[in-house]
Design a protein around this motif. Sequence first.
Motif, PDB file in Angstrom:
ATOM      1  N   PHE A   1       7.019   6.768 -11.571  1.00 28.12           N
ATOM      2  CA  PHE A   1       6.000   7.672 -11.040  1.00 28.12           C
ATOM      3  C   PHE A   1       5.431   8.564 -12.146  1.00 28.12           C
ATOM      4  N   ALA A   2       6.294   9.010 -13.051  1.00 23.31           N
ATOM      5  CA  ALA A   2       5.828   9.852 -14.157  1.00 23.31           C
ATOM      6  C   ALA A   2       4.842   9.096 -15.035  1.00 23.31           C
ATOM      7  N   ASN A   3       5.120   7.805 -15.266  1.00 23.62           N
ATOM      8  CA  ASN A   3       4.220   6.993 -16.076  1.00 23.62           C
ATOM      9  C   ASN A   3       2.947   6.643 -15.325  1.00 23.62           C
ATOM     10  N   ARG A   4       3.071   6.334 -14.038  1.00 19.60           N
ATOM     11  CA  ARG A   4       1.881   5.985 -13.255  1.00 19.60           C
ATOM     12  C   ARG A   4       0.938   7.184 -13.128  1.00 19.60           C
ATOM     13  N   LYS A   5       1.500   8.375 -13.100  1.00 17.26           N
ATOM     14  CA  LYS A   5       0.694   9.583 -12.969  1.00 17.26           C
ATOM     15  C   LYS A   5      -0.246   9.763 -14.161  1.00 17.26           C
ATOM     16  N   LYS A   6       0.063   9.120 -15.287  1.00 18.75           N
ATOM     17  CA  LYS A   6      -0.753   9.250 -16.483  1.00 18.75           C
ATOM     18  C   LYS A   6      -1.975   8.330 -16.459  1.00 18.75           C
ATOM     19  N   ARG A   7      -2.035   7.419 -15.499  1.00 20.16           N
ATOM     20  CA  ARG A   7      -3.167   6.503 -15.432  1.00 20.16           C
ATOM     21  C   ARG A   7      -4.434   7.255 -15.013  1.00 20.16           C
ATOM     22  N   GLN A   8      -5.559   6.779 -15.494  1.00 19.57           N
ATOM     23  CA  GLN A   8      -6.822   7.457 -15.222  1.00 19.57           C
ATOM     24  C   GLN A   8      -7.165   7.494 -13.737  1.00 19.57           C
ATOM     25  N   ASP A   9      -6.753   6.479 -13.004  1.00 24.23           N
ATOM     26  CA  ASP A   9      -7.100   6.410 -11.582  1.00 24.23           C
ATOM     27  C   ASP A   9      -6.034   7.013 -10.673  1.00 24.23           C
ATOM     28  N   ALA A  10      -5.087   7.725 -11.250  1.00 25.94           N
ATOM     29  CA  ALA A  10      -3.996   8.303 -10.453  1.00 25.94           C
ATOM     30  C   ALA A  10      -4.530   9.407  -9.542  1.00 25.94           C
ATOM     31  N   ASP A  11      -4.480   9.169  -8.252  1.00 23.63           N
ATOM     32  CA  ASP A  11      -4.953  10.145  -7.263  1.00 23.63           C
ATOM     33  C   ASP A  11      -3.830  10.424  -6.267  1.00 23.63           C
ATOM     34  N   PHE A  12      -2.737  10.963  -6.772  1.00 17.72           N
ATOM     35  CA  PHE A  12      -1.592  11.308  -5.945  1.00 17.72           C
ATOM     36  C   PHE A  12      -0.773  12.360  -6.686  1.00 17.72           C
TER      37      PHE A  12
ATOM     38  N   LYS B   1       0.836  -1.212   0.000  1.00 15.73           N
ATOM     39  CA  LYS B   1       0.000   0.000   0.000  1.00 15.73           C
ATOM     40  C   LYS B   1       0.869   1.260   0.000  1.00 15.73           C
ATOM     41  N   MET B   2       1.792   1.302  -0.930  1.00 18.88           N
ATOM     42  CA  MET B   2       2.751   2.409  -0.971  1.00 18.88           C
ATOM     43  C   MET B   2       2.162   3.694  -1.529  1.00 18.88           C
ATOM     44  N   ILE B   3       1.217   3.561  -2.463  1.00 18.87           N
ATOM     45  CA  ILE B   3       0.579   4.740  -3.046  1.00 18.87           C
ATOM     46  C   ILE B   3      -0.909   4.665  -2.740  1.00 18.87           C
ATOM     47  N   GLU B   4      -1.404   5.672  -2.016  1.00 17.71           N
ATOM     48  CA  GLU B   4      -2.796   5.698  -1.580  1.00 17.71           C
ATOM     49  C   GLU B   4      -3.444   7.015  -2.017  1.00 17.71           C
ATOM     50  N   PRO B   5      -4.773   7.039  -2.117  1.00 18.02           N
ATOM     51  CA  PRO B   5      -5.465   8.254  -2.576  1.00 18.02           C
ATOM     52  C   PRO B   5      -5.075   9.491  -1.768  1.00 18.02           C
ATOM     53  N   GLY B   6      -4.734  10.555  -2.479  1.00 18.28           N
ATOM     54  CA  GLY B   6      -4.399  11.815  -1.836  1.00 18.28           C
ATOM     55  C   GLY B   6      -2.955  11.953  -1.402  1.00 18.28           C
ATOM     56  N   ASP B   7      -2.141  10.945  -1.663  1.00 14.93           N
ATOM     57  CA  ASP B   7      -0.729  11.008  -1.252  1.00 14.93           C
ATOM     58  C   ASP B   7       0.007  12.159  -1.914  1.00 14.93           C
TER      59      ASP B   7
END
Length: 236
Positions: free
Chosen positions: A43-54, A18-24
Amino acid sequence: MPQPRLFSIIDKAVYDYKMIEPGDRILIGASGGKDSTALVEYFANRKKRQDADFSFTAIHIETDFEACTMSPRLRAQMQEWDVDTLNYFVDVENRIKEGFKMSCYWCSQQRRNELVHFAVKHGYNKIALGHHMDDILETLLMNMLGKGELSTMPPRLNYAKYPLSIIRPLCYADVETIKAHAKEQGYISTTCTCMYQDNSGRKDARARLEALTGGDRAAKRRLFDSLRNINSEYLP
């Protein structure tokens, strides 16, 4: 197009711990080496995902040793990933107390302290570091053989005195996987080569880990997993 194998390995670690959680709000320690560079890219690539909330910020702790700086070319590469890298200077050498000498460990501790203080001051709740599975297992061996203590760097550490957690998303990735990814992506990375480096203990642990596992990733993973599968009935 499928994502790189390394990113799938990181995804698994992020999910398990649970390293990345909503609002982090996450602060990434970017040294300029291949490990932290791979982390920033992930992190740059994950930030592009539709559900990225961090949100995240990469920060490079600059010291008074020119050999430990991040190259302008690497900064430009991070800008291509839409990542702005902050630079924060720490005058490490002038912090040494009388009677003590400069060392790699001292420098590392000072930079880590500054990361923590910066994160708390600016409202980040997590710090992401680029330690991989080999780093964790080498530290395990160093602590066992040097301190007689079963401990290492955990994938997620929640501080008791700060509203802050340390996360190590590369914990399931061995060094060879990261090297292969960096080579494929053409990373321009920096390695600290200052005159105060003394990594003999780390090098000895690396050689011992190689002897134990033969460099096999599956063997390293089993050694890592053993830390979570403790059968206390068969221990002293």
